[in-house]
Design a protein around this motif. Structure first.
Motif, PDB file in Angstrom:
ATOM      1  N   LEU A 119       0.825  -1.204   0.000  1.00 16.83           N
ATOM      2  CA  LEU A 119       0.000   0.000   0.000  1.00 16.83           C
ATOM      3  C   LEU A 119       0.860   1.254   0.000  1.00 16.83           C
ATOM      4  O   LEU A 119       0.550   2.243  -0.682  1.00 16.83           O
ATOM      5  CB  LEU A 119      -0.928  -0.017   1.218  1.00 16.83           C
ATOM      6  CG  LEU A 119      -2.153   0.905   1.177  1.00 16.83           C
ATOM      7  CD1 LEU A 119      -3.005   0.607  -0.057  1.00 16.83           C
ATOM      8  CD2 LEU A 119      -2.978   0.757   2.435  1.00 16.83           C
ATOM      9  N   PHE A 120       1.946   1.223   0.754  1.00 20.38           N
ATOM     10  CA  PHE A 120       2.868   2.356   0.785  1.00 20.38           C
ATOM     11  C   PHE A 120       3.426   2.638  -0.602  1.00 20.38           C
ATOM     12  O   PHE A 120       3.453   3.792  -1.054  1.00 20.38           O
ATOM     13  CB  PHE A 120       4.003   2.064   1.770  1.00 20.38           C
ATOM     14  CG  PHE A 120       5.123   3.070   1.729  1.00 20.38           C
ATOM     15  CD1 PHE A 120       4.996   4.296   2.356  1.00 20.38           C
ATOM     16  CD2 PHE A 120       6.303   2.791   1.040  1.00 20.38           C
ATOM     17  CE1 PHE A 120       6.030   5.227   2.314  1.00 20.38           C
ATOM     18  CE2 PHE A 120       7.332   3.708   0.995  1.00 20.38           C
ATOM     19  CZ  PHE A 120       7.197   4.931   1.636  1.00 20.38           C
ATOM     20  N   ARG A 121       3.857   1.598  -1.304  1.00 21.66           N
ATOM     21  CA  ARG A 121       4.410   1.792  -2.646  1.00 21.66           C
ATOM     22  C   ARG A 121       3.377   2.371  -3.602  1.00 21.66           C
ATOM     23  O   ARG A 121       3.701   3.205  -4.450  1.00 21.66           O
ATOM     24  CB  ARG A 121       4.961   0.459  -3.167  1.00 21.66           C
ATOM     25  CG  ARG A 121       6.254   0.017  -2.494  1.00 21.66           C
ATOM     26  CD  ARG A 121       6.912  -1.149  -3.205  1.00 21.66           C
ATOM     27  NE  ARG A 121       6.279  -2.421  -2.943  1.00 21.66           N
ATOM     28  CZ  ARG A 121       6.699  -3.303  -2.039  1.00 21.66           C
ATOM     29  NH1 ARG A 121       7.742  -3.025  -1.258  1.00 21.66           N
ATOM     30  NH2 ARG A 121       6.091  -4.470  -1.894  1.00 21.66           N
ATOM     31  N   LEU A 122       2.137   1.933  -3.479  1.00 21.14           N
ATOM     32  CA  LEU A 122       1.078   2.465  -4.339  1.00 21.14           C
ATOM     33  C   LEU A 122       0.897   3.961  -4.133  1.00 21.14           C
ATOM     34  O   LEU A 122       0.750   4.723  -5.100  1.00 21.14           O
ATOM     35  CB  LEU A 122      -0.242   1.743  -4.062  1.00 21.14           C
ATOM     36  CG  LEU A 122      -0.486   0.421  -4.798  1.00 21.14           C
ATOM     37  CD1 LEU A 122      -1.736  -0.258  -4.254  1.00 21.14           C
ATOM     38  CD2 LEU A 122      -0.623   0.655  -6.294  1.00 21.14           C
ATOM     39  N   TYR A 123       0.914   4.395  -2.882  1.00 20.21           N
ATOM     40  CA  TYR A 123       0.686   5.808  -2.607  1.00 20.21           C
ATOM     41  C   TYR A 123       1.885   6.674  -3.005  1.00 20.21           C
ATOM     42  O   TYR A 123       1.706   7.804  -3.464  1.00 20.21           O
ATOM     43  CB  TYR A 123       0.318   6.017  -1.131  1.00 20.21           C
ATOM     44  CG  TYR A 123      -1.170   5.918  -0.907  1.00 20.21           C
ATOM     45  CD1 TYR A 123      -1.996   7.038  -1.044  1.00 20.21           C
ATOM     46  CD2 TYR A 123      -1.773   4.716  -0.603  1.00 20.21           C
ATOM     47  CE1 TYR A 123      -3.370   6.952  -0.860  1.00 20.21           C
ATOM     48  CE2 TYR A 123      -3.147   4.612  -0.425  1.00 20.21           C
ATOM     49  CZ  TYR A 123      -3.948   5.734  -0.555  1.00 20.21           C
ATOM     50  OH  TYR A 123      -5.309   5.648  -0.395  1.00 20.21           O
ATOM     51  N   VAL A 124       3.096   6.157  -2.832  1.00 19.16           N
ATOM     52  CA  VAL A 124       4.267   6.907  -3.296  1.00 19.16           C
ATOM     53  C   VAL A 124       4.185   7.104  -4.807  1.00 19.16           C
ATOM     54  O   VAL A 124       4.433   8.199  -5.320  1.00 19.16           O
ATOM     55  CB  VAL A 124       5.578   6.171  -2.931  1.00 19.16           C
ATOM     56  CG1 VAL A 124       6.775   6.898  -3.551  1.00 19.16           C
ATOM     57  CG2 VAL A 124       5.758   6.093  -1.424  1.00 19.16           C
ATOM     58  N   PHE A 125       3.818   6.054  -5.505  1.00 18.88           N
ATOM     59  CA  PHE A 125       3.700   6.146  -6.967  1.00 18.88           C
ATOM     60  C   PHE A 125       2.581   7.107  -7.363  1.00 18.88           C
ATOM     61  O   PHE A 125       2.765   7.933  -8.269  1.00 18.88           O
ATOM     62  CB  PHE A 125       3.419   4.763  -7.548  1.00 18.88           C
ATOM     63  CG  PHE A 125       3.303   4.748  -9.048  1.00 18.88           C
ATOM     64  CD1 PHE A 125       4.425   4.918  -9.831  1.00 18.88           C
ATOM     65  CD2 PHE A 125       2.077   4.571  -9.668  1.00 18.88           C
ATOM     66  CE1 PHE A 125       4.335   4.913 -11.226  1.00 18.88           C
ATOM     67  CE2 PHE A 125       1.974   4.568 -11.044  1.00 18.88           C
ATOM     68  CZ  PHE A 125       3.099   4.729 -11.831  1.00 18.88           C
ATOM     69  N   LYS A 126       1.461   7.027  -6.688  1.00 18.70           N
ATOM     70  CA  LYS A 126       0.325   7.899  -7.010  1.00 18.70           C
ATOM     71  C   LYS A 126       0.703   9.367  -6.841  1.00 18.70           C
ATOM     72  O   LYS A 126       0.519  10.183  -7.758  1.00 18.70           O
ATOM     73  CB  LYS A 126      -0.862   7.572  -6.109  1.00 18.70           C
ATOM     74  CG  LYS A 126      -2.033   8.544  -6.247  1.00 18.70           C
ATOM     75  CD  LYS A 126      -3.185   8.177  -5.322  1.00 18.70           C
ATOM     76  CE  LYS A 126      -4.319   9.188  -5.437  1.00 18.70           C
ATOM     77  NZ  LYS A 126      -5.489   8.814  -4.625  1.00 18.70           N
ATOM     78  N   TYR A 127       1.251   9.715  -5.679  1.00 14.11           N
ATOM     79  CA  TYR A 127       1.605  11.106  -5.427  1.00 14.11           C
ATOM     80  C   TYR A 127       2.725  11.574  -6.359  1.00 14.11           C
ATOM     81  O   TYR A 127       2.734  12.729  -6.810  1.00 14.11           O
ATOM     82  CB  TYR A 127       2.037  11.283  -3.971  1.00 14.11           C
ATOM     83  CG  TYR A 127       0.938  11.038  -2.961  1.00 14.11           C
ATOM     84  CD1 TYR A 127      -0.383  11.392  -3.234  1.00 14.11           C
ATOM     85  CD2 TYR A 127       1.205  10.453  -1.725  1.00 14.11           C
ATOM     86  CE1 TYR A 127      -1.399  11.168  -2.315  1.00 14.11           C
ATOM     87  CE2 TYR A 127       0.201  10.233  -0.789  1.00 14.11           C
ATOM     88  CZ  TYR A 127      -1.101  10.586  -1.087  1.00 14.11           C
ATOM     89  OH  TYR A 127      -2.094  10.363  -0.163  1.00 14.11           O
ATOM     90  N   SER A 128       3.673  10.689  -6.660  1.00 13.65           N
ATOM     91  CA  SER A 128       4.792  11.061  -7.528  1.00 13.65           C
ATOM     92  C   SER A 128       4.325  11.324  -8.952  1.00 13.65           C
ATOM     93  O   SER A 128       4.721  12.316  -9.573  1.00 13.65           O
ATOM     94  CB  SER A 128       5.856   9.958  -7.531  1.00 13.65           C
ATOM     95  OG  SER A 128       6.401   9.760  -6.252  1.00 13.65           O
ATOM     96  N   ILE A 129       3.483  10.450  -9.489  1.00 15.76           N
ATOM     97  CA  ILE A 129       3.042  10.601 -10.875  1.00 15.76           C
ATOM     98  C   ILE A 129       2.190  11.857 -11.035  1.00 15.76           C
ATOM     99  O   ILE A 129       2.203  12.504 -12.086  1.00 15.76           O
ATOM    100  CB  ILE A 129       2.270   9.340 -11.353  1.00 15.76           C
ATOM    101  CG1 ILE A 129       2.349   9.205 -12.881  1.00 15.76           C
ATOM    102  CG2 ILE A 129       0.833   9.357 -10.899  1.00 15.76           C
ATOM    103  CD1 ILE A 129       3.670   8.746 -13.379  1.00 15.76           C
ATOM    104  N   ILE A 130       1.478  12.244  -9.976  1.00 13.66           N
ATOM    105  CA  ILE A 130       0.736  13.509 -10.002  1.00 13.66           C
ATOM    106  C   ILE A 130       1.710  14.672 -10.117  1.00 13.66           C
ATOM    107  O   ILE A 130       1.520  15.599 -10.919  1.00 13.66           O
ATOM    108  CB  ILE A 130      -0.141  13.650  -8.737  1.00 13.66           C
ATOM    109  CG1 ILE A 130      -1.315  12.678  -8.786  1.00 13.66           C
ATOM    110  CG2 ILE A 130      -0.655  15.091  -8.593  1.00 13.66           C
ATOM    111  CD1 ILE A 130      -2.104  12.603  -7.487  1.00 13.66           C
ATOM    112  N   GLY A 131       2.776  14.632  -9.311  1.00  8.76           N
ATOM    113  CA  GLY A 131       3.781  15.691  -9.376  1.00  8.76           C
ATOM    114  C   GLY A 131       4.468  15.751 -10.726  1.00  8.76           C
ATOM    115  O   GLY A 131       4.694  16.839 -11.274  1.00  8.76           O
ATOM    116  N   PHE A 132       4.774  14.597 -11.302  1.00  6.03           N
ATOM    117  CA  PHE A 132       5.415  14.563 -12.612  1.00  6.03           C
ATOM    118  C   PHE A 132       4.491  15.146 -13.685  1.00  6.03           C
ATOM    119  O   PHE A 132       4.945  15.840 -14.598  1.00  6.03           O
ATOM    120  CB  PHE A 132       5.789  13.129 -12.990  1.00  6.03           C
ATOM    121  CG  PHE A 132       6.749  12.480 -12.030  1.00  6.03           C
ATOM    122  CD1 PHE A 132       7.568  13.248 -11.213  1.00  6.03           C
ATOM    123  CD2 PHE A 132       6.827  11.096 -11.938  1.00  6.03           C
ATOM    124  CE1 PHE A 132       8.451  12.654 -10.320  1.00  6.03           C
ATOM    125  CE2 PHE A 132       7.711  10.497 -11.056  1.00  6.03           C
ATOM    126  CZ  PHE A 132       8.514  11.278 -10.247  1.00  6.03           C
TER     127      PHE A 132
END
Length: 410
Positions: A119-132
């Motif tokens: 779950l942690f990895r999913l949220y890091v990816f979600k927030y990161s891809i939004i920033g990108f």
């Protein structure tokens, strides 16, 4: 505060405890900040980044039913053996770099297997891809507004004219990001986000956003990043037989066609013509192959090259530019390490390809972006870099794609 793109179906993931979300947000913010050219204190960001890795390391250890992924344990073990028994030139600081690599990838790779880690990895990816996505779309406008933060991060060339009059000059535009080589793959990932969202909800806004993100990749004039954008698009159309994506690509091509010369000018000028030119990489590729031949089993050493070879490196810091991540694994870890690396990549590919997760197609496209881009860039072991972290994060998500996340107790 409402997070941009938070309602996107592509980014729809199960709810998580506040601590998980906050730590993932902290991790993602350091990644996005390290890629942002308008952040002037990158040394502080780097310190926060490593601190976040340590905090998240402790957090992931506390998950229920935590165990480790055997394939990655073997990979770590090979790296440890590599730096301990090989006679590596001290200038490369291989042991320290290996320690940092293991620390950083502990939080993003599939090494830790638990519901909390997934779950942690999913949220890091979600927030990161939004920033990108925000950086990519913002960079599109920067190209026409004359804003180029690459000018602020080229040592000794703060007011170099090439970075001020960048239009049509290949490799001199980074927009809101720190470097053109960062903007390219970042924009490719953003473009795939909008492409996938159009597949789920065919709205005109996603066509516009896809075109803008794709153009940012073109303006960066990174040939490797452009190829990394084209490959997953072709995959989506042909292998997935996706008519909606095919329609979007046709519309995008028709919209860009009248401005093709303007869009491609930077790429053509950087390439020195319309023919594909890889001369700038050939020497490095040849050196990596020669290094593998000199030590085919264990390689020449983690995060190192042959100091007496033809390839150049920073003789003060030991910093290297391998020219290809795949070849660097082969040359640094030898055939043994490359074999384990290949198993990890193939496992990630197979798991996401066979996943029933509705967003597995999007994740596959991001994986393809990286696998292509890693052919031309050597950041796979660069633990301090955003692209390295996100690559291993994507590998982790691909490993996780066989699990179903809902009603978790983490």
């Amino acid at each position: 505060m409402k997070i941009p793109f938070n309602g996107y179906a592509t980014l729809a993931i199960p709810n998580a405890p506040k601590l998980c979300k906050r730590l993932a947000m902290m991790m993602a913010l350091t990644l996005v900040s390290s890629a942002s050219g308008f952040i002037m204190f990158h040394n502080i960001v780097q310190l926060i980044y490593y601190t976040a890795c340590i905090v998240c390391f402790v957090y992931l250890l506390g998950g229920k039913d935590t165990h480790i992924e055997p394939k990655f344990l073997v990979f770590y073990a090979l790296i440890g053996i590599n730096v301990l028994i090989l006679d590596i030139d001290p200038i490369f600081n291989s042991r320290i770099r290996a320690a940092f690599f293991i620390l950083v990838t502990f939080t993003c790779s599939p090494f830790v297997v638990s519901e909390r880690a997934r779950l942690f990895r999913l949220y890091v990816f979600k927030y990161s891809i939004i920033g990108f996505a925000l950086l990519s779309i913002g960079s599109f406008f920067c190209y026409f507004l004359g804003i180029n933060y690459m000018n602020q991060h080229v040592a000794g060339q703060l007011y170099n004219e090439a970075y001020i009059n960048f239009q049509g000059v290949g490799g001199t535009f980074s927009g809101l990001t720190v470097q053109s080589m960062m903007l390219g793959p970042l924009s490719a990932m953003a473009a795939m986000l909008f492409l996938n969202e159009f597949q789920l909800h065919p709205k005109k806004i996603y066509i516009v956003l896809f075109i803008m993100a794709s153009l940012s990749a073109f303006f960066a004039a990174s040939r490797g990043a452009l190829l990394a954008l084209v490959v997953p698009v072709i995959y989506s159309i042909l292998l997935e037989r996706n008519k909606k994506i095919g329609l979007l690509v046709v519309i995008a091509m028709l919209a860009i066609l009248p401005f093709a010369e303007f869009v491609l000018e930077g790429v053509i000028n950087k390439n020195g013509g319309t023919e594909i030119n890889i001369g700038s990489r050939q020497l490095k590729w040849d050196c990596r192959i020669d290094e593998f031949k000199s030590s085919p089993l264990l390689g020449v050493g983690f995060s190192s090259i042959d100091p007496n070879g033809a390839d150049d490196f920073n003789r003060l810091t030991g910093q290297i530019e391998p020219g290809s991540s795949h070849l660097s694994v082969l040359s640094m870890l030898g055939g043994l390490g490359f074999f384990v690396y290949l198993i990890i990549v193939l496992t990630a590919f197979i798991r996401v390809r066979n996943s029933n997760n509705p967003n597995a197609g999007f994740l596959m496209c991001i994986l393809l972006i990286y696998l292509v881009h890693l052919t031309f860039e050597g950041y796979i072991f660069g633990a301090g870099g955003m692209l390295c972290y996100v690559f291993w994060l994507v590998i982790g998500l691909c490993f996780d794609s066989r699990y179903k996340l809902d009603n978790l107790e983490v």
